[in-house]
Scaffold this motif. Structure first.
Motif, PDB file in Angstrom:
ATOM      1  N   HIS A 266       0.808  -1.218   0.000  1.00  0.00           N
ATOM      2  CA  HIS A 266       0.000   0.000   0.000  1.00  0.00           C
ATOM      3  C   HIS A 266       0.843   1.271   0.000  1.00  0.00           C
ATOM      4  N   GLY A 267       2.161   1.146   0.080  1.00  0.00           N
ATOM      5  CA  GLY A 267       3.022   2.319   0.013  1.00  0.00           C
ATOM      6  C   GLY A 267       2.903   3.236   1.219  1.00  0.00           C
ATOM      7  N   VAL A 268       2.944   2.651   2.424  1.00  0.00           N
ATOM      8  CA  VAL A 268       2.783   3.426   3.666  1.00  0.00           C
ATOM      9  C   VAL A 268       4.113   3.456   4.420  1.00  0.00           C
ATOM     10  N   PRO A 269       4.632   4.643   4.775  1.00  0.00           N
ATOM     11  CA  PRO A 269       5.875   4.720   5.555  1.00  0.00           C
ATOM     12  C   PRO A 269       5.682   4.172   6.965  1.00  0.00           C
ATOM     13  N   LEU A 270       6.781   3.705   7.572  1.00  0.00           N
ATOM     14  CA  LEU A 270       6.693   2.980   8.838  1.00  0.00           C
ATOM     15  C   LEU A 270       7.582   3.575   9.922  1.00  0.00           C
ATOM     16  N   ILE A 271       7.104   3.418  11.164  1.00  0.00           N
ATOM     17  CA  ILE A 271       7.978   3.472  12.325  1.00  0.00           C
ATOM     18  C   ILE A 271       8.039   2.037  12.831  1.00  0.00           C
ATOM     19  N   GLY A 272       9.226   1.454  12.830  1.00  0.00           N
ATOM     20  CA  GLY A 272       9.381   0.052  13.189  1.00  0.00           C
ATOM     21  C   GLY A 272       9.930  -0.121  14.588  1.00  0.00           C
ATOM     22  N   ILE A 273       9.244  -0.953  15.386  1.00  0.00           N
ATOM     23  CA  ILE A 273       9.704  -1.316  16.725  1.00  0.00           C
ATOM     24  C   ILE A 273       9.762  -2.842  16.780  1.00  0.00           C
ATOM     25  N   PRO A 274      10.757  -3.459  16.119  1.00  0.00           N
ATOM     26  CA  PRO A 274      10.816  -4.919  16.069  1.00  0.00           C
ATOM     27  C   PRO A 274      11.111  -5.522  17.437  1.00  0.00           C
ATOM     28  N   MET A 275      10.539  -6.712  17.688  1.00  0.00           N
ATOM     29  CA  MET A 275      10.678  -7.348  18.993  1.00  0.00           C
ATOM     30  C   MET A 275      11.459  -8.661  18.943  1.00  0.00           C
ATOM     31  N   PHE A 276      11.153  -9.542  17.966  1.00  0.00           N
ATOM     32  CA  PHE A 276      11.814 -10.849  17.932  1.00  0.00           C
ATOM     33  C   PHE A 276      11.602 -11.505  16.574  1.00  0.00           C
ATOM     34  N   PRO A 280      13.253  -7.955  13.289  1.00  0.00           N
ATOM     35  CA  PRO A 280      14.414  -7.090  13.034  1.00  0.00           C
ATOM     36  C   PRO A 280      14.866  -7.138  11.573  1.00  0.00           C
ATOM     37  N   HIS A 281      14.806  -8.322  10.964  1.00  0.00           N
ATOM     38  CA  HIS A 281      15.195  -8.453   9.554  1.00  0.00           C
ATOM     39  C   HIS A 281      14.248  -7.653   8.661  1.00  0.00           C
ATOM     40  N   ASN A 282      12.938  -7.725   8.947  1.00  0.00           N
ATOM     41  CA  ASN A 282      11.956  -6.981   8.151  1.00  0.00           C
ATOM     42  C   ASN A 282      12.151  -5.480   8.307  1.00  0.00           C
ATOM     43  N   ALA A 283      12.438  -5.049   9.536  1.00  0.00           N
ATOM     44  CA  ALA A 283      12.680  -3.624   9.782  1.00  0.00           C
ATOM     45  C   ALA A 283      13.918  -3.153   9.032  1.00  0.00           C
ATOM     46  N   ASP A 284      14.958  -3.974   9.054  1.00  0.00           N
ATOM     47  CA  ASP A 284      16.193  -3.622   8.358  1.00  0.00           C
ATOM     48  C   ASP A 284      15.959  -3.504   6.857  1.00  0.00           C
ATOM     49  N   LEU A 285      15.155  -4.405   6.314  1.00  0.00           N
ATOM     50  CA  LEU A 285      14.816  -4.365   4.890  1.00  0.00           C
ATOM     51  C   LEU A 285      14.123  -3.052   4.538  1.00  0.00           C
ATOM     52  N   GLY A 290      14.434   2.860   2.617  1.00  0.00           N
ATOM     53  CA  GLY A 290      14.219   4.272   2.912  1.00  0.00           C
ATOM     54  C   GLY A 290      12.820   4.690   3.286  1.00  0.00           C
ATOM     55  N   PHE A 291      11.977   3.756   3.783  1.00  0.00           N
ATOM     56  CA  PHE A 291      10.632   4.175   4.173  1.00  0.00           C
ATOM     57  C   PHE A 291      10.307   3.813   5.622  1.00  0.00           C
ATOM     58  N   LEU A 292      11.345   3.599   6.436  1.00  0.00           N
ATOM     59  CA  LEU A 292      11.126   3.252   7.840  1.00  0.00           C
ATOM     60  C   LEU A 292      12.110   3.987   8.739  1.00  0.00           C
ATOM     61  N   VAL A 293      11.601   4.431   9.901  1.00  0.00           N
ATOM     62  CA  VAL A 293      12.441   4.916  10.992  1.00  0.00           C
ATOM     63  C   VAL A 293      12.369   3.849  12.088  1.00  0.00           C
ATOM     64  N   ASP A 315       9.259  14.881   6.523  1.00  0.00           N
ATOM     65  CA  ASP A 315      10.193  14.598   5.430  1.00  0.00           C
ATOM     66  C   ASP A 315       9.493  13.764   4.358  1.00  0.00           C
ATOM     67  N   PRO A 316       9.259  14.335   3.186  1.00  0.00           N
ATOM     68  CA  PRO A 316       8.508  13.616   2.138  1.00  0.00           C
ATOM     69  C   PRO A 316       9.233  12.404   1.568  1.00  0.00           C
ATOM     70  N   LYS A 317      10.526  12.242   1.877  1.00  0.00           N
ATOM     71  CA  LYS A 317      11.281  11.127   1.291  1.00  0.00           C
ATOM     72  C   LYS A 317      10.730   9.773   1.750  1.00  0.00           C
ATOM     73  N   TYR A 318      10.204   9.712   2.970  1.00  0.00           N
ATOM     74  CA  TYR A 318       9.698   8.429   3.480  1.00  0.00           C
ATOM     75  C   TYR A 318       8.476   7.970   2.691  1.00  0.00           C
ATOM     76  N   LEU A 319       7.545   8.884   2.450  1.00  0.00           N
ATOM     77  CA  LEU A 319       6.368   8.540   1.650  1.00  0.00           C
ATOM     78  C   LEU A 319       6.756   8.256   0.207  1.00  0.00           C
ATOM     79  N   SER A 320       7.669   9.064  -0.327  1.00  0.00           N
ATOM     80  CA  SER A 320       8.110   8.873  -1.707  1.00  0.00           C
ATOM     81  C   SER A 320       8.766   7.510  -1.897  1.00  0.00           C
ATOM     82  N   ASN A 321       9.628   7.117  -0.948  1.00  0.00           N
ATOM     83  CA  ASN A 321      10.293   5.816  -1.036  1.00  0.00           C
ATOM     84  C   ASN A 321       9.309   4.666  -0.875  1.00  0.00           C
TER      85      ASN A 321
END
Length: 345
Positions: A266-276, A280-285, A290-293, A315-321
């Motif tokens: 759906h092209g939605v930027p993310l804030i990732g708080i990986p737990m287990f 963490p691999h998905n967050a790193d990806l 360039g669409f996750l903090v 910052d529009p780069k997150y949505l753009s990415n």
């Protein structure tokens, strides 16, 4: 846990009853689920493998493939495709250790259990693996580095993703109360809200209370004593429909496989708080694209949580990415579900 679960599962009446049933095909999630192989062999049913992530090296190796350690990062290491010499050296070490662990300890343990339960004539885990008719890999080359697949491995990343549908009226009414869009917050189904320390919960609410956006938060109850007016608790959310909503600004997530994939679709930027696990691999990806903090749960505080939200909003780069990777992910000659169904049939 796997040993105990495997032994107890074979003693369940509902599992024993399957031996008297007739099936045309079985889907197996193979990653540390080889316990089921004994039952599948005894029933003599065609089966295919469906990996919840992109196919890992050890599964590919079992079905005749080979992912060289020099060019294919081990899924547990989170290395980039362009590995340095030292990273390739460690990658080879990890692949070797995993192979030794699987072949000398894990697989013999599983084989011993299903042979005790169903007969000594059942072949090894490795031999049963080779009888898989097909592997559906939940990956796509727009997200993961290209791999040397055999024709029996089919990429179906995004197989369950779909366009958003209209959301329930109560959610739409809540979203419409704000003029600056809304934020979706969910830590998935495995992590319950009551596991959260109250200090963390209050800190998160305090950050949300200062936002102009409406916030939908998946929580196990729909009441909270100090809930701000711009926050709504919902026990279960129509996640894909909300991610496909025109007014969504970001998704705060644990980065589970399904949630990350739906966000990409759906092209939605993310804030990732990986737990287990794979989180963490998905967050790193997502971060590499360039669409996750990314934030760490243990060090999560009002300052860095608020800063992450403002970074996505300003910052529009997150949505753009996010939109860019979404376009690449969906740009295929055949829909992932249609492709999977074709090969299954």
């Amino acid at each position: 846990m796997i040993k105990e679960t495997c032994e107890k599962s074979y003693d369940l009446p509902i599992v024993k009853s399957l031996l008297n049933e007739k099936f045309d095909l079985v889907f197996i999630q193979p990653m540390f689920n080889e316990c089921i192989f004994g039952l599948i062999y005894r029933m003599q049913i065609p089966f295919l493998l469906f990996t919840p992530t992109t196919i890992p090296s050890w599964v590919a190796g079992k079905v005749g493939g080979n992912f060289p350690s020099s060019i294919t990062p081990n899924i547990m290491l989170e290395y980039p495709p362009e590995m340095s010499f030292f990273q390739r050296f460690l990658n080879l070490g990890m692949d070797t250790v995993a192979e030794v662990y699987m072949s000398l300890w894990y697989e013999p343990m599983i084989e011993k259990i299903y042979r005790e339960k169903l007969g000594e004539d059942i072949p090894s885990v490795a031999e049963i693996y080779t009888n898989a008719s097909l592997v559906l890999s939940n990956g796509h080359f727009s997200l993961f580095p290209p791999k040397p697949y055999f024709p029996d491995v089919i990429d179906v990343g995004g197989i369950h993703s779909r366009p958003g549908k209209p959301i329930p009226k109560d959610l739409e009414d809540f979203i419409s109360q704000g003029k600056d869009g809304f934020i979706l917050f969910s830590m998935g189904s495995a992590i319950k809200g009551d596991m959260m320390p109250d200090t963390k919960r209050k800190m998160i609410l305090n950050v949300f209370s200062k936002l102009k956006q409406q916030v939908l938060w998946k929580w196990e109850s729909e009441t909270m004593p100090d809930l701000p007016k711009n926050v709504k608790l919902v026990k279960w959310l129509p996640q894909q429909d909300l991610l496909g909503h025109k007014n969504i600004k970001m998704f705060i997530t644990h980065c589970g496989g399904g949630s990350t994939e739906e966000s990409i679709y759906h092209g939605v930027p993310l804030i990732g708080i990986p737990m287990f696990a794979d989180q963490p691999h998905n967050a790193d990806l997502a971060k590499k694209h360039g669409f996750l903090v990314q934030l760490d749960w243990n060090s999560l505080a009002e300052e860095n949580f608020s800063a992450a939200i403002q970074a996505i909003l300003s910052d529009p780069k997150y949505l753009s990415n996010a939109k860019k990777i979404s376009a690449l992910f969906k740009d295929r000659p055949v829909d992932a579900l249609e492709l999977g169904v074709y090969w299954i049939e």
